[in-house]
Scaffold this motif. Structure first.
Motif, short mmCIF file in Angstrom:
data_model
loop_
_atom_site.label_atom_id
_atom_site.label_comp_id
_atom_site.label_asym_id
_atom_site.label_seq_id
_atom_site.Cartn_x
_atom_site.Cartn_y
_atom_site.Cartn_z
N ALA A 1 0.52 -1.20 -0.09
CA ALA A 1 0.09 -0.11 -0.39
C ALA A 1 1.00 1.23 -0.06
N GLN A 2 1.73 0.97 0.28
CA GLN A 2 3.04 2.08 0.78
C GLN A 2 3.35 2.84 -0.54
N GLU A 3 4.07 2.12 -1.37
CA GLU A 3 4.64 1.61 -2.55
C GLU A 3 3.93 2.16 -3.85
N GLU A 4 2.15 1.88 -3.64
CA GLU A 4 1.51 1.85 -4.14
C GLU A 4 0.81 3.58 -4.06
N GLU A 5 0.67 3.65 -2.96
CA GLU A 5 0.59 6.00 -2.19
C GLU A 5 1.60 6.03 -2.83
N ARG A 6 3.08 5.60 -3.19
CA ARG A 6 4.37 6.90 -3.69
C ARG A 6 4.05 6.53 -4.73
N GLY A 7 3.13 4.99 -5.50
CA GLY A 7 3.74 5.19 -7.38
C GLY A 7 2.96 6.04 -8.04
N ILE B 1 -8.16 -5.12 -2.77
CA ILE B 1 -7.24 -4.29 -1.52
C ILE B 1 -8.53 -3.32 -1.62
N GLY B 2 -9.18 -3.03 -2.35
CA GLY B 2 -9.62 -1.93 -2.21
C GLY B 2 -10.95 -2.10 -0.26
N LEU B 3 -11.55 -2.83 -1.30
CA LEU B 3 -12.85 -3.83 -0.19
C LEU B 3 -12.86 -4.30 1.37
#
Length: 477
Positions: A255-261, A423-425
């Protein structure tokens, strides 16, 4: 100051083990005590009955001896006068000869207390024994005379055994010869009866101890099973917890990597491009100014200012997505209203938002969780639902707080067609579980398609009115 050292403080697993084993130990002890009491009471009744049976058998035997003795001299006693000394001498000789077993004999006392017959203890003969008592203070000869005057009777007392010289308990049967004023009787020592009773009691105690051992063994075996099961479950749960923790940690990293991306893409695709446009516009204006072309400087400057304003707006949007300031300043309701308005402006989807005034009573964790769930739900609707209408409702009630998000999109695919929860759910589910709340997702496909996401927070996450007012005043100040 700590009264209990740390190494004596039980951990959570030990507390669970104690909680599981203590009732078992108490139940085992209670069962053992109850069985012992019941067994001892039942055995005591049986021993008493056995003792009575043995005594009745002894008494019947004594009665038979006395009856046989009287039959042996009845032809003399029946024809003799009260003062016939010759008849009395014959009867005393007959009774003196009637000895049986090792200690059995007949005795005769006149009503004055003088012993006339005592073949095994001749030192008693021709002596008056009125007032004689045994070692326990029980009258002996006086009771013989009393029973004889009444006709017949039983008497129990302590007497010296002729065979051993030791004192033992005796049961005697006394018969009265009223014409001669004699008390005739015989007795039997019941030490064998008492020994049988004592042996029975000892056997009962042995059985009770054996029962205690059996119950203790069963309890220990059950405790071993509980302990082994607890160890197995503890190890299993620990492994599952470790695996879940690793999975959760990996998902946090993802999630951190996705948010950073996402932030990097927005900075590169949005802010970076706008700032590059601002740089080109300013560079263009600088070149025109250097050439003295003052009439054409306004166009590139205006364009740069426009790009710079757009960049400022994008920065604010990204900042709001990361941590909306309105959530801290004004509360959850205005933050969700701003979120839905921005969603409607960005996507063109008709969006309605309604709420009941909360007076900012939700705690910080609850507000963040509900905001992120709403944010995730709107993102899913934008990407997958193909909806034209969205409504969001937030309200408090007696059970806590409820947020309901509804769309008229195509709904979620059937369970068998899903590759597991997205992932969202999953993020929504985990956020609400951290607050002991519940998340319900209702979805349908077809002509009446759409999805309903309902979040229920417990009442424990609503602050008292006074605490909410204090929190709000601190933020304003």
């Amino acid at each position: 100051m700590r009264l209990i050292p740390d190494f004596l403080r039980p951990n959570y697993a030990q507390k669970l083990s104690l909680l599981a084993t203590l009732p078992l130990i108490v139940a085992g002890a209670a069962i053992a005590v109850l069985v012992a009491i019941q067994s001892r009471a039942l055995a005591e009744r049986e021993i008493k009955a056995l003792e009575q049976q043995l005594l009745q058998a002894k008494k019947a035997e004594l009665r038979n001896y006395v009856t046989q003795a009287r039959n042996g001299f009845s032809h003399i006693y029946g024809l003799a006068a009260p003062d016939d000394e010759e008849a009395k001498e014959k009867v005393t000789q007959i009774l003196s000869a009637m000895i049986y077993d090792r200690d059995g004999f007949f005795f005769v006392y006149d009503y004055d207390g003088t012993n006339l017959v005592s073949p095994r203890q001749t030192e008693y003969i021709n002596k008056n024994w009125r007032g004689l008592t045994d070692s326990r203070g029980t009258p002996v000869v006086d009771e013989f005379i009393h029973l004889a005057r009444q006709g017949a009777g039983w008497h129990t007392f302590m007497w010296e055994k002729p065979s051993t010289g030791e004192e033992a308990q005796m049961v005697a049967y006394v018969l009265g010869l009223q014409d001669w004023r004699w008390a005739i009787g015989t007795g039997v020592f019941i030490d064998d009866v008492l020994a049988s009773v004592a042996a029975s009691r000892a056997e009962v105690e042995t059985r009770i101890r054996r029962t205690f051992y059996y119950i203790g063994g069963i309890t220990l075996f059950a405790l071993g099973l509980v302990f082994a099961s607890g160890m197995v479950l503890n190890i299993r749960e620990r492994r599952l917890a470790d695996a879940k923790l690793k999975e959760l940690t990996q998902r946090v990293f993802d999630a951190q990597e996705e948010e950073r991306g996402r932030v990097a893409r927005e900075l590169h695709d949005g802010i970076s491009q706008l700032l590059v446009g601002v740089r080109y516009a300013l560079d263009n204006a600088r070149r025109r100014l250097s050439r003295g072309d003052f009439d054409h400087v306004d166009a590139p400057l205006n364009k740069g200012i426009s790009h710079l304003g757009t960049a400022i707006t994008e920065v604010r949007r990204i900042s709001r997505d990361l941590r909306p300031g309105v959530l801290d300043d004004l509360g959850l309701g205005p933050a969700l209203k701003a979120l839905t308005d921005d969603f409607a402006t960005r996507t063109g989807i008709e969006t309605r938002f309604s709420t009941v005034v909360f007076r900012n009573r939700l705690d910080a964790d609850a507000k963040i969780a509900l905001y992120r769930i709403a944010q995730e739900a709107l993102t899913n609707i934008e990407r997958h639902a193909e909806a034209t209408e969205v409504s969001m409702d937030l309200r408090g009630h007696a059970r806590g707080a409820t947020m309901r998000i509804t769309d008229n999109g195509r709904g979620l695919p059937p369970v068998q067609d899903r590759g597991g929860p997205g992932i969202g759910l999953r993020n929504m589910q985990e956020r609400i579980e951290q607050l002991d709340g519940t998340l319900r997702i209702l979805s349908s496909r077809g002509t009446q398609s759409g999805t309903v996401i309902e979040v229920l927070l417990p009442l424990s996450h609503l602050l008292p009115p006074g605490d909410a007012a204090n929190a709000s005043s601190k933020r304003v100040s």
